[in-house]
Enzyme design. Structure first.
Site, short mmCIF file in Angstrom:
data_model
loop_
_atom_site.label_atom_id
_atom_site.label_comp_id
_atom_site.label_asym_id
_atom_site.label_seq_id
_atom_site.Cartn_x
_atom_site.Cartn_y
_atom_site.Cartn_z
N ARG A 290 30.28 44.68 32.41
CA ARG A 290 30.11 44.01 31.11
C ARG A 290 28.71 43.46 30.96
O ARG A 290 28.11 43.49 29.87
CB ARG A 290 31.14 42.88 30.99
CG ARG A 290 32.55 43.38 30.71
CD ARG A 290 33.56 42.28 30.90
NE ARG A 290 33.33 41.18 29.98
CZ ARG A 290 33.75 39.92 30.18
NH1 ARG A 290 34.43 39.62 31.26
NH2 ARG A 290 33.50 38.99 29.29
N SER B 131 39.38 37.55 31.81
CA SER B 131 38.55 37.34 33.01
C SER B 131 38.83 35.95 33.59
O SER B 131 39.09 35.80 34.79
CB SER B 131 37.08 37.50 32.62
OG SER B 131 36.22 36.98 33.60
N LYS C 200 41.74 34.95 36.99
CA LYS C 200 41.30 34.24 38.20
C LYS C 200 42.05 32.91 38.37
O LYS C 200 42.44 32.55 39.47
CB LYS C 200 39.78 34.00 38.14
CG LYS C 200 38.98 35.28 38.38
CD LYS C 200 37.48 35.06 38.21
CE LYS C 200 37.10 34.93 36.75
NZ LYS C 200 35.67 34.94 36.48
#
Ligand code: URA
Ligand code: CA
Length: 443
Positions: free
Chosen positions: A168, A183, A187
């Site tokens: 990205r 994203s 996580k």
């Protein structure tokens, strides 16, 4: 299934189902799908967007691309916090111990700072001996004893994100709300917490330049959390100027210690944002019934010194020299070759402080990394002397620079000056916190 058909489907504006998304992500992580196809897919996502359900599927698939932390060895509701990246954002080092002092269980995995935003791990490592690379079972033991520990993300946490983010970065697909949301949330979910508070920054120093985008990102992440059975709340906070006054690693640790020692004014933005983050965590943990209840607990943890003791104990348990975690000794970590005041060249009101440039100026002094391989000087950085709206006279200090290596000093001063606009009219005060988004706001 063929990758090219899925790219075509997304590029034509249709939503992919979970199987299709899993095919793409698993295929990419395994190496069956090449970078160029993943790039094309992510560009299609950037241009056509994703539904919340699609984004949740993407998050789930990414989350399971690697190891998922098992925090079941800890009792009760495990708490975590995440900031989308700010300048002078010292909140974790203050909020996490305060919440632990109020009975919370804070098991936090942090990332490192890159570019103009500082990372909690780098700040922790500015205290001699402190380790952020701790085996999982030891991490859990520390949290069990002290209520709080902060470590680096484990090596194999969401490998899909590591690969996708690298791509990205070089294909102009960072600024996509579904890609950012998946994203971050993959996580956070893989880190194992039950309840997460997010601080979504908006403004010149943030990923989300506009308030509208920040609201959209915050709502989406809260929604993904609830689709996955976690509690998530998000603050939307201003990053049109640094949050705290300190920008640098040991400097920010000092500011956190000041907050935990009751030396920071409740009207200061850093204090207020810390309180609001702590309030959300205590409420989600069931440790407070109301905002005012939570606030009084947090304040009591400052007044009694228990919050500071939790930070000291955390540093000790993570191998660090906790004697530095005090106002008496922290200055020993700030012994730089030169302290230089940067002074105003005119009188007037501070109308703009571009946080990104302030962060980059501190990075040029050695406080941050430009590339992953750069090393950080923990002692350097800058301390702001003004905030937006303040009046300043001619030749008065705007900031103090803490300098060791002068190679890029001139460049840093120039950038710092560009970041600050002094005008004749008093600017309108902008709010520090725009909103708190909870599950109910996304229904
Ligand atoms: N932070 C992340 O972890 N991912 C993004 O995509 C943007 C900010
Ligand atoms: Ca941060």
């Amino acid at each position: 299934m063929r990758t090219v058909d899925l790219i075509e489907k997304k590029a034509s504006g249709f939503a992919l189902n979970e199987d299709e998304i899993r095919f793409l992500i698993d295929g990419y992580v395994k190496g069956d799908i090449p970078d160029y196809q993943m790039s094309a897919f992510m560009m299609a996502v950037r241009l056509k967007g994703m539904t919340p359900q699609e984004t949740a599927s993407l998050t789930l698939t990414m989350m399971h691309s690697g190891e998922v932390a098992d925090l079941s060895g800890l009792k009760g509701i495990k708490l975590d916090k995440h900031s989308t990246g700010g300048v002078g954002d010292t909140t974790t080092l203050a909020v996490a111990p305060l919440v632990a002092a109020c009975g919370g269980t804070v098991a936090k995995m942090s990332g490192r700072g890159l570019g103009h935003t500082g990372g909690t791990l780098d700040k922790l490592e500015s205290i001699p001996g402190t380790s952020v690379e701790i085996p999982m079972d030891r991490f859990i033991d520390i949290v069990r004893e002290n209520g709080v520990a902060v470590i680096g993300q484990t090596q194999n946490l969401v490998p899909a994100d590591k690969m996708m983010y690298a791509l990205r970065d070089v294909t102009a697909t960072v600024r996509s709300i579904p890609l950012i949301a998946s994203s971050i949330m993959s996580k956070k979910l893989a880190s194992g917490a039950d309840a997460i508070v997010l601080d979504v920054k908006t403004g010149s120093g943030a990923f989300m330049r506009s308030k509208e985008e920040a609201f959209e990102l915050a709502r989406l992440m809260v929604k993904i959390g609830s689709l996955m059975g976690r509690k998530v709340a998000a603050l939307i906070t201003d990053m049109n100027q640094p949050l705290g006054m300190a920008v640098g690693n040991a400097l920010e640790v000092k500011e956190a210690i000041e907050l935990l020692s009751g030396k920071i004014n409740p009207s200061d933005p850093l204090y207020e944002v810390c309180m609001l983050l702590g309030v959300q965590l205590l409420k989600m943990a069931g440790l407070a019934d109301s905002d005012s209840d939570a606030r009084s607990s947090l304040r009591a943890a400052i007044d009694s010194g228990e919050g500071l003791r939790r930070l000291q104990r955390m540093i000790e348990l993570q191998g660090g020299d906790a004697s530095y975690v005090s106002l008496d000794k922290i200055d020993e970590l700030l012994n730089v070759k030169k302290k230089i005041d940067i002074r105003s060249t005119k009188e007037g009101y501070i109308s703009v402080i571009q946080a990104e440039k302030i962060g980059t100026a501190a990075q040029m002094l050695g406080a941050g990394r430009e590339t992953k391989a750069d090393t950080i000087d923990p002692s350097v950085g800058l301390v702001m002397k003004v905030r937006c709206g303040d009046h300043i006279g001619f030749d008065e200090p705007l900031a103090t620079f803490y300098v060791n290596d002068e190679t890029r000093l001139e460049e840093a001063v120039k950038l710092f000056r560009e970041a600050i606009v002094i005008s004749d009219q008093k600017p309108e005060r902008v709010p520090m916190v725009y909103a708190v988004i909870t599950e109910n706001d996304t229904l």
